[in-house]
Design an enzyme around this catalytic site. Sequence first.
Site, PDB file in Angstrom:
ATOM      1  CB  SER A  85      -0.928   0.005   1.228  1.00  0.00           C
ATOM      2  OG  SER A  85      -1.852   1.072   1.161  1.00  0.00           O
ATOM      3  CG  ASP A  86       3.022   4.794  -1.735  1.00  0.00           C
ATOM      4  OD1 ASP A  86       3.973   4.696  -0.937  1.00  0.00           O
ATOM      5  OD2 ASP A  86       2.797   5.806  -2.420  1.00  0.00           O
ATOM      6  CD  GLN A  87      -2.609   8.555   2.621  1.00  0.00           C
ATOM      7  OE1 GLN A  87      -1.999   9.232   3.443  1.00  0.00           O
ATOM      8  NE2 GLN A  87      -3.757   7.957   2.910  1.00  0.00           N
TER       9      GLN A  87
END
Length: 215
Positions: A85-87
């Site tokens: 996951s990455d934001q």
Amino acid sequence: MLSIHSNMTLKMPSSPDLPRLILASSSEYRRELLSRLRIPFDVIVPDIDETPNPGESPESTALRLSRQKALAVASFTREALIIGSDQVATLDDEQIGKPGSHENALEQLKKMRGRKVIFHSALCLWDSRLAAGANAVQVANVQTFVTFRDLPDAELDAYLRIEQPYDCAGSAKNEGLGIAIIEKIESADPTALTGLPLITLSSMLRQAGVPFFLS
């Protein structure tokens, strides 16, 4: 070159019906969120370059990095489901990273006050039990629109000194005191802003055959 920094097993009830689940992240926020699903999981931290590519859109950056994180673990781990996951936070199509310092955080908040910021929370579930291909990888990007309050410098400075959110993109922890500097949050998945979209992840896990609510 990719390497693994750490490996940690969370002590939670297990079942022979569950495949091994791995969170490819160093984020304590993502670990806390994933633990809410009450599925046992390991944490393996991949070492990847998170620098955006030239001309890359914020959404593309988030999706690419979430996939790279999962692949970094899947490349040597078989028979597992790996979560990457990455934001990426954006204002006027400009990426807003983790501030890293009080001064940078204050400049971020001053720039964002009274404005709407888009947070791209990308998610990748990589099934290393399957051969690499479309069926082995599920990806999604969940957008959250955050409108920040138009607050004076003194309030923003005081907030930062209390919470010190220097490891958060956008310099605001919505799960903490940062909620007080936010005017509105718009998202189909309320956990996305914290860093791991659990509604989307639950759908991916079900599609991968992970049972919920085991007796």
